[in-house]
Design a protein around this motif. Structure first.
Motif, short mmCIF file in Angstrom:
data_model
loop_
_atom_site.label_atom_id
_atom_site.label_comp_id
_atom_site.label_asym_id
_atom_site.label_seq_id
_atom_site.Cartn_x
_atom_site.Cartn_y
_atom_site.Cartn_z
N ARG B 195 0.90 -1.72 -0.23
CA ARG B 195 -0.12 0.15 -0.03
C ARG B 195 0.53 1.38 -0.44
O ARG B 195 1.93 1.12 0.48
CB ARG B 195 -0.78 -0.24 1.29
CG ARG B 195 -1.70 -0.81 2.14
CD ARG B 195 -1.88 -0.74 3.49
NE ARG B 195 -2.86 -0.07 3.21
CZ ARG B 195 -2.95 0.54 4.88
NH1 ARG B 195 -2.80 -0.05 5.42
NH2 ARG B 195 -3.74 1.81 4.82
N SER B 197 0.80 3.40 2.18
CA SER B 197 1.21 3.82 2.94
C SER B 197 2.24 2.87 4.06
O SER B 197 2.29 2.93 4.86
CB SER B 197 -0.02 4.08 4.33
OG SER B 197 -0.54 2.81 4.18
N GLY B 198 2.44 1.69 2.79
CA GLY B 198 3.92 1.26 3.75
C GLY B 198 3.47 -0.31 3.64
O GLY B 198 4.80 -1.18 3.68
N GLU B 199 2.27 -1.04 4.13
CA GLU B 199 2.06 -2.31 4.03
C GLU B 199 2.24 -3.05 3.29
O GLU B 199 2.21 -2.69 2.42
CB GLU B 199 0.68 -2.30 4.68
CG GLU B 199 0.44 -3.75 5.26
CD GLU B 199 -0.94 -4.18 5.72
OE1 GLU B 199 -1.20 -5.02 6.43
OE2 GLU B 199 -1.90 -3.19 5.22
N ARG B 201 2.33 -7.62 2.16
CA ARG B 201 2.38 -8.61 2.48
C ARG B 201 2.57 -9.44 1.77
O ARG B 201 2.41 -9.31 0.14
CB ARG B 201 0.85 -8.40 2.71
CG ARG B 201 0.40 -8.49 3.93
CD ARG B 201 -0.88 -9.40 4.11
NE ARG B 201 -1.90 -8.18 5.79
CZ ARG B 201 -2.27 -8.88 6.88
NH1 ARG B 201 -1.49 -9.95 6.61
NH2 ARG B 201 -3.04 -8.41 7.62
N THR B 288 -6.79 -14.18 0.82
CA THR B 288 -6.90 -12.95 -0.64
C THR B 288 -6.54 -13.15 -1.59
O THR B 288 -4.96 -13.62 -1.62
CB THR B 288 -6.55 -11.70 0.24
OG1 THR B 288 -7.40 -11.73 1.63
CG2 THR B 288 -7.19 -10.51 -0.83
N GLU B 292 -8.07 -9.25 -5.28
CA GLU B 292 -8.93 -8.43 -4.23
C GLU B 292 -7.01 -7.31 -3.48
O GLU B 292 -7.39 -6.26 -3.23
CB GLU B 292 -9.03 -8.47 -2.94
CG GLU B 292 -9.65 -8.20 -2.00
CD GLU B 292 -9.95 -9.20 -1.04
OE1 GLU B 292 -10.98 -10.82 -0.90
OE2 GLU B 292 -10.55 -8.92 -0.18
N ARG B 296 -7.71 -3.49 -3.06
CA ARG B 296 -7.28 -2.20 -1.24
C ARG B 296 -5.33 -1.91 -1.62
O ARG B 296 -5.57 -1.07 -1.21
CB ARG B 296 -7.03 -3.55 -0.57
CG ARG B 296 -8.22 -4.57 0.06
CD ARG B 296 -8.55 -5.81 0.56
NE ARG B 296 -7.99 -6.25 1.69
CZ ARG B 296 -8.31 -6.55 2.82
NH1 ARG B 296 -8.97 -7.43 2.15
NH2 ARG B 296 -8.09 -6.36 4.01
N LEU B 301 -6.33 0.25 1.37
CA LEU B 301 -6.98 -0.28 2.25
C LEU B 301 -6.55 -0.76 2.52
O LEU B 301 -5.03 -1.61 2.31
CB LEU B 301 -7.95 -0.79 1.61
CG LEU B 301 -8.78 -0.34 0.73
CD1 LEU B 301 -9.94 -1.25 0.86
CD2 LEU B 301 -9.92 0.36 2.57
N PRO B 302 -6.35 -1.28 3.98
CA PRO B 302 -5.79 -2.46 4.85
C PRO B 302 -5.13 -3.99 3.87
O PRO B 302 -6.27 -4.12 3.58
CB PRO B 302 -5.94 -2.69 6.61
CG PRO B 302 -6.21 -1.43 6.85
CD PRO B 302 -6.86 -0.60 5.23
N LEU B 303 -4.00 -4.03 4.17
CA LEU B 303 -3.90 -5.60 2.38
C LEU B 303 -4.65 -6.87 3.93
O LEU B 303 -4.69 -6.91 4.74
CB LEU B 303 -3.07 -5.64 2.39
CG LEU B 303 -2.12 -4.95 1.71
CD1 LEU B 303 -0.67 -4.98 1.53
CD2 LEU B 303 -2.80 -4.15 0.71
N GLY B 304 -4.97 -7.58 2.53
CA GLY B 304 -5.53 -8.89 3.50
C GLY B 304 -4.46 -10.15 3.52
O GLY B 304 -3.69 -10.02 3.34
N ALA B 305 -4.90 -11.27 4.44
CA ALA B 305 -3.72 -12.73 4.86
C ALA B 305 -4.25 -12.47 3.39
O ALA B 305 -4.86 -13.56 2.10
CB ALA B 305 -4.52 -13.33 5.23
#
Lengths: 402, 402
Positions: B195, B197-199, B201, B288, B292, B296, B301-305
């Protein structure tokens, strides 16, 4: 090419399955902003009782291989006319009538020997008084047609509590029936898919929780269900699908009642011949979703596997929200739980309205249920239960990249 | 509201994810019959280099929250102009350039210390001759821009084998680079989502099998992969996503090479800043999907697993078919395997064209792989491998309801 009468969330959720299978969908919607119209390029605006609109739905380019439904409120003479003209319709009118008329349904299930609550048609107030006298105490009065989500259902102890419905009977109003108020321990449901050529597959039996007559939560499989009762429930659902010649998916809603000997058995409560709220968990929790299966079934394609993909799946409905738009809650629900599978229906927020649902799958039922409920609470704009405001604030400030 | 440049299968497969999240999609398509236009109601017809079309994609009603891509062939000056006008673009032009230009990519990865094959830019034939002399034997010559699925890549031992490309250099042709022909033991890939904002996965490392430069099969996770190498590959992909400021999903294609000591290590082959063929398994095999996650990520948006949902997932591409229309094979593939998850792209059949894919998940790799291959073979109109004609005929006649 599948033509679908209805533009709500059930038609909407057929779209992803149709996309994967490469099946062209055409939906009959109330307007261009309808839930399904937002995600299906090919739509016809009109009502299900509008002969011209339904005909356009079927005879557009490309022509429909089959006409199907996301609700039962379709005139059967129109369906029979389309079939006579060579347009396949699934489920057929002779099956669909059992999901349209509760008296016809009870008569047929009784004839098939399917266990039902005690019931009687109510031609007049005297018939209701007799049923009240026999049942002793409260009974359930239902309109035979047009009811859904708790509408068209009243629990009464006196005939004057449905005086309006009884008065309307003489003026050609909706027929009524009475049913015993079943002392059930919980509600169960079985979804099955059935093709015209006969193949039937059932998903695991689920437990459904209702609030005010509306499904609020579904747990798959139903916890602590006796294996014999599960087999009995599944066999009943298959029997109903075959006995009523249902094509597409069928939801059989059941009451689980405790026997005097401590065992339990099931009675059929309601039928729905379309994807159903008790089957939403299958999108994320089963090998084949009810939406994909419905398309496969009405196209007479071999059915998909109905096995659960995780030990537990819990689906929680979002019924109303404090958010002006449910999409406003996406950041919060995504931050709360990276595993929660969120499904929004693109509908305007109204109190109690079905706006979306969340499914969580996993190995531990208590954890899965708590997480599905918490995610749904965030979508409703509420503080997740059991999660104090302080903890939420702390998470928000210490969440790093989140 | 997400605007997507491109109307192929990658944009198409974003649609089901957008439907679930309640995210409005608008796609830029070649024409109304494009793969994505078939399933997305809101589309703009035009090319990715058409300023007016891309502007209409972003500024339509509703306006786009973000512009993103299903391919890298977008003019960067246009993207920078849109950003200057206040329209977010993810991935940003300064990241995307590394997926557009292989020389820029190799320069940047080298600067970051990311292990790559030995490489050199080729300003002229002499530079290629020097690289051939140093490498000894065959080397890989690539066009820096515009290549995909094996196009723009030649393995050569003499400069005259790319005389046409070298001649074009002087006329402002596409810049060239040479890379050593890596003696890899297999190809791996890592998909990550990141994302703004940096997250970040990452999904599990997968093995990809190529045929003629085109991905034909993906196994998740990569079988028998040393845990240290898996960690190294994942860390490299995360480093690339962060170092290049990639937003959305990123595919890092890797060569696994055997070291003299018997261990192995990875080199970066290619990058793609969009959903990628090596991530298709995530639709059915991960919590995820890459589609999707891309939505996100570009919406911040916060990421999914990214956890796998089964021990093994195998995705097999359908590259060309003997069927006139892939949908003609739906009955046969559904009859073959009730567990196979079939994805058709709605594209006209052409030799070698990516028309769809099949994913099978399960506990036993050999079984899962055999079933995914057999299902893909049926979609290609071939006899499933290892399944003699006699056995097929017998199944067809004894299949009962099927």
């Amino acid at each position: 090419m599948v033509a679908v009468v209805g533009g709500g969330q059930l038609a909407r959720m057929m779209a992803p399955a149709a996309t994967a299978l490469g099946v062209h969908l055409r939906v009959l919607v109330e307007g261009p902003a309808s839930s399904a119209a937002q995600v299906v390029p090919d739509s016809v605006v009109g009502s299900a009782s509008d002969v011209g609109a339904v005909r356009a739905l079927v005879t557009g380019v490309p022509g429909a291989d089959v006409l199907t439904f996301e609700h039962e409120h379709v005139p059967n003479d129109l369906l029979e006319q389309l079939v006579a003209e060579g347009h396949p319709v699934h489920p057929a009118a002779h099956a669909l009538v059992h999901a349209q008329d509760k008296i016809v349904m009870r008569q047929r299930l009784t004839a098939l020997g399917v266990p039902c609550p005690r019931w009687a048609p109510l031609p007049d107030a005297a018939a209701l008084q007799r049923f009240l006298d026999e049942a002793g105490g409260a009974v359930v009065v239902k309109t035979a047609r047009g009811g859904y989500d708790g509408k068209g259902v009243r629990v009464v102890t006196r005939t004057d509590e449905v005086a309006d419905w009884l008065d309307a009977l003489g003026d050609g109003g909706v027929p009524l029936l009475a049913e015993e108020k079943v002392p059930f321990v919980r509600e169960l449901a079985v979804m099955v898919g059935r093709r015209p050529s006969g193949e039937v597959r059932a998903w695991p039996v689920v437990e459904s929780v209702q609030e005010g007559g509306v499904c609020s939560e579904v747990v798959a499989p139903a916890p602590d269900l006796d294996a014999t009762v599960a087999q009995e429930a599944t066999a009943l659902a298959v029997q109903v699908a075959q006995g009523l010649d249902v094509t597409g998916v069928l939801a059989v809603e059941l009451f689980e009642v405790r026997d005097p000997d401590g065992g339990s058995r099931v009675l059929v409560n309601e039928l729905a011949m379309r994807p159903h709220n008790t089957g939403h968990w299958t999108i994320d929790g089963a090998v084949t979703s009810q939406f994909e299966q419905h398309l496969r079934a009405v196209l007479d394609l071999p059915l998909g596997a109905t096995r659960a993909r995780a030990p537990w799946s819990v689906m929680v409905n979002v019924l109303g929200s404090r958010h002006a738009d449910l999409a406003d809650a996406l950041p919060a629900v995504a931050a709360l739980d990276a595993d929660a599978k969120v499904h929004l229906y693109g509908k305007e927020v109204r109190p109690g309205r079905k706006l979306g649902h969340v499914t969580v799958t996993g190995d531990d039922l208590a954890d899965v249920r708590a997480r599905a409920r918490a995610a749904a609470a965030v979508l409703r704009g509420e503080e997740p239960a059991g999660r104090p405001a302080a903890a939420t604030a702390s998470t928000a400030t210490s969440g790093g990249a989140a």
